[in-house]
Design a protein around this motif. Structure first.
Motif, short mmCIF file in Angstrom:
data_model
loop_
_atom_site.label_atom_id
_atom_site.label_comp_id
_atom_site.label_asym_id
_atom_site.label_seq_id
_atom_site.Cartn_x
_atom_site.Cartn_y
_atom_site.Cartn_z
N GLY A 92 0.81 -1.21 0.00
CA GLY A 92 0.00 0.00 0.00
C GLY A 92 0.84 1.25 0.00
O GLY A 92 0.46 2.29 -0.54
N LEU A 93 2.02 1.17 0.60
CA LEU A 93 2.95 2.28 0.67
C LEU A 93 3.32 2.79 -0.73
O LEU A 93 3.44 4.00 -0.96
CB LEU A 93 4.21 1.81 1.39
N ARG A 94 3.47 1.88 -1.66
CA ARG A 94 3.88 2.24 -3.03
C ARG A 94 2.70 2.25 -4.02
O ARG A 94 2.91 2.40 -5.22
CB ARG A 94 4.93 1.24 -3.54
N SER A 95 1.50 2.07 -3.51
CA SER A 95 0.35 1.89 -4.40
C SER A 95 0.06 3.09 -5.29
O SER A 95 -0.20 2.94 -6.48
CB SER A 95 -0.90 1.54 -3.58
N ILE A 96 0.10 4.30 -4.73
CA ILE A 96 -0.19 5.49 -5.52
C ILE A 96 0.96 5.79 -6.48
O ILE A 96 0.75 6.08 -7.67
CB ILE A 96 -0.44 6.71 -4.61
N ILE A 97 2.19 5.68 -5.97
CA ILE A 97 3.36 5.93 -6.83
C ILE A 97 3.40 4.93 -7.97
O ILE A 97 3.67 5.28 -9.12
CB ILE A 97 4.66 5.84 -6.00
N GLY A 98 3.11 3.67 -7.66
CA GLY A 98 3.13 2.63 -8.68
C GLY A 98 2.05 2.77 -9.74
O GLY A 98 2.19 2.26 -10.85
N ALA A 99 0.97 3.47 -9.39
CA ALA A 99 -0.15 3.64 -10.33
C ALA A 99 -0.09 5.00 -11.03
O ALA A 99 -1.08 5.44 -11.61
CB ALA A 99 -1.47 3.50 -9.59
N GLY A 163 -6.96 1.51 6.34
CA GLY A 163 -6.70 2.85 6.84
C GLY A 163 -5.21 3.15 6.88
O GLY A 163 -4.76 4.22 6.44
N LEU A 164 -4.42 2.19 7.37
CA LEU A 164 -2.97 2.38 7.46
C LEU A 164 -2.34 2.47 6.07
O LEU A 164 -1.45 3.30 5.84
CB LEU A 164 -2.36 1.21 8.24
N ALA A 165 -2.82 1.65 5.14
CA ALA A 165 -2.29 1.67 3.77
C ALA A 165 -2.59 3.00 3.09
O ALA A 165 -1.77 3.52 2.31
CB ALA A 165 -2.87 0.51 2.96
N MET A 166 -3.77 3.57 3.34
CA MET A 166 -4.12 4.86 2.75
C MET A 166 -3.23 5.97 3.29
O MET A 166 -2.78 6.85 2.55
CB MET A 166 -5.60 5.18 2.99
N ILE A 167 -2.96 5.94 4.60
CA ILE A 167 -2.08 6.95 5.21
C ILE A 167 -0.67 6.83 4.63
O ILE A 167 -0.05 7.83 4.22
CB ILE A 167 -2.04 6.77 6.74
N LEU A 168 -0.14 5.61 4.57
CA LEU A 168 1.21 5.40 4.07
C LEU A 168 1.32 5.71 2.58
O LEU A 168 2.30 6.30 2.13
CB LEU A 168 1.64 3.96 4.34
N GLY A 169 0.30 5.29 1.82
CA GLY A 169 0.31 5.55 0.38
C GLY A 169 0.32 7.04 0.08
O GLY A 169 1.04 7.50 -0.82
N ALA A 170 -0.47 7.79 0.84
CA ALA A 170 -0.51 9.25 0.66
C ALA A 170 0.80 9.89 1.10
O ALA A 170 1.34 10.78 0.42
CB ALA A 170 -1.69 9.84 1.45
N ALA A 171 1.34 9.44 2.25
CA ALA A 171 2.58 10.02 2.78
C ALA A 171 3.76 9.78 1.84
O ALA A 171 4.61 10.66 1.66
CB ALA A 171 2.87 9.44 4.16
N ARG A 176 9.29 10.51 0.10
CA ARG A 176 9.77 9.19 -0.32
C ARG A 176 10.53 8.47 0.80
O ARG A 176 10.66 7.25 0.79
CB ARG A 176 10.68 9.32 -1.55
N ASP A 177 11.01 9.23 1.79
CA ASP A 177 11.74 8.61 2.90
C ASP A 177 10.86 7.65 3.68
O ASP A 177 11.37 6.74 4.35
CB ASP A 177 12.27 9.69 3.85
N VAL A 178 9.55 7.84 3.60
CA VAL A 178 8.61 6.96 4.32
C VAL A 178 8.79 5.52 3.86
O VAL A 178 8.66 4.58 4.65
CB VAL A 178 7.16 7.42 4.09
N ILE A 179 9.13 5.34 2.60
CA ILE A 179 9.30 4.00 2.04
C ILE A 179 10.42 3.26 2.77
O ILE A 179 10.30 2.07 3.09
CB ILE A 179 9.60 4.07 0.52
N HIS A 180 11.52 3.96 3.02
CA HIS A 180 12.66 3.34 3.71
C HIS A 180 12.40 3.23 5.22
O HIS A 180 12.77 2.24 5.85
CB HIS A 180 13.92 4.16 3.46
N LEU A 181 11.75 4.22 5.77
CA LEU A 181 11.49 4.24 7.21
C LEU A 181 10.52 3.14 7.63
O LEU A 181 10.68 2.56 8.71
CB LEU A 181 10.92 5.60 7.61
N TRP A 182 9.55 2.83 6.77
CA TRP A 182 8.54 1.85 7.14
C TRP A 182 9.13 0.46 7.37
O TRP A 182 8.65 -0.30 8.21
CB TRP A 182 7.43 1.79 6.09
N GLY A 183 10.18 0.12 6.64
CA GLY A 183 10.83 -1.17 6.86
C GLY A 183 11.39 -1.29 8.26
O GLY A 183 11.30 -2.35 8.90
#
Length: 271
Positions: A92-99, A163-171, A176-183
């Motif tokens: 979900g984190l990459r869902s918006i960027i990927g689309a 809900g969490l995926a929507m927050i992360l996808g938007a953030a 972009r640092d959210v992608i690395h931080l989430w791991g």
């Protein structure tokens, strides 16, 4: 009902049908891509939790089992429940960027993309339950009527993850640092959740009350506990566990919708 009300209802119904169709197509596409050119295909969704359970059982059985009956079953239930949240949010984190290419070409409700990743993870979770049934049969743990509570547990967990995926996808669109931080967050969260250890260990070792409170309020602790109660312990979850699962699902979904709605009109500028 006035003509304008009928028109709005018809428009909403059409939009819902379109969103459901898109969700189905996207889940199907992800499913085909994941297992493309794989000899075993969906069997991996059964083998992965089984293999992980075997390895973790060997590693942790003498350190963390804490006299837990049917420890491998305890382990696999915690693992697949946490993995569902982990997989759905990472995707979900990459869902918006990927689309991005699709969003630039056609008009589509953007929330479809993070929700689709959660639903795809749910499909994989369904296959993982085959592995759970195999382990149950191995340890002679027969399903009871408590299994009828499983859809409730999964429904609440799906709402929480959406809900969490929507927050992360938007953030992730804006930072972009959210992608690395989430791991890093997922790794810490995994250790904070009693996946391979038992909450009772903290009590027996006289852990500070603040640690006990943090673990007890941990959303994934409650969803894992709900799952184990109905499958392993074969009992109705406590009122506190059910209440916390409901509260976390509602709060996270509400936050996800609010954050997503307030930021989605800017996505096109950053993707």
């Amino acid at each position: 009902m006035t003509d304008s009300s009928l028109e709005r209802a018809r428009y909403a119904s059409t939009n819902l049908s379109k969103d459901v169709f898109i969700l189905r197509q996207l889940v199907s596409k992800d499913f085909k891509l994941k297992y493309r050119r794989s000899v075993l295909g969906v069997v991996w969704s059964v083998l992965n939790p089984l293999l992980m359970m075997i390895v973790m059982s060997i590693v942790f059985s003498y350190m963390f089992r804490h006299n837990i009956e049917n420890y491998p079953l305890y382990l696999i239930l915690g693992n697949i429940t946490f993995s569902f949240m982990s997989d759905s949010t990472k995707q979900g984190l990459r869902s918006i960027i990927g689309a991005s290419s699709l969003l630039k070409k056609i008009k589509v409700d953007r929330f479809v993309f993070p929700v689709q990743k959660v639903l795809f993870a749910l499909v994989n979770l369904a296959f993982s339950f085959i592995a759970v049934l195999i382990v149950m049969l191995w340890f002679h743990v027969m399903p009871t009527w408590h299994f009828i509570l499983l859809p409730i547990c999964l429904f609440l967990l799906v709402l929480f993850c959406c809900g969490l995926a929507m927050i992360l996808g938007a953030a992730a669109v804006f930072f972009r640092d959210v992608i690395h931080l989430w791991g890093v967050v997922i790794t810490a969260w995994n250790y904070l959740t009693p996946v391979f250890w038992d909450y009772q260990m903290l009590i027996d070792n006289h852990a500070p009350w603040i640690v006990l409170m943090i673990v007890r309020l941990n959303p994934m602790y409650n969803y894992v506990q709900f799952m184990r109660d109905i499958v392993l312990w074969q009992t109705v979850p406590t009122a506190a566990t059910i209440a916390l699962c409901v509260i976390w699902a509602v709060v996270m979904l509400a936050l996800g919708i609010i954050v997503f709605k307030k930021s989605e009109h800017k996505f096109i500028l950053y993707i």
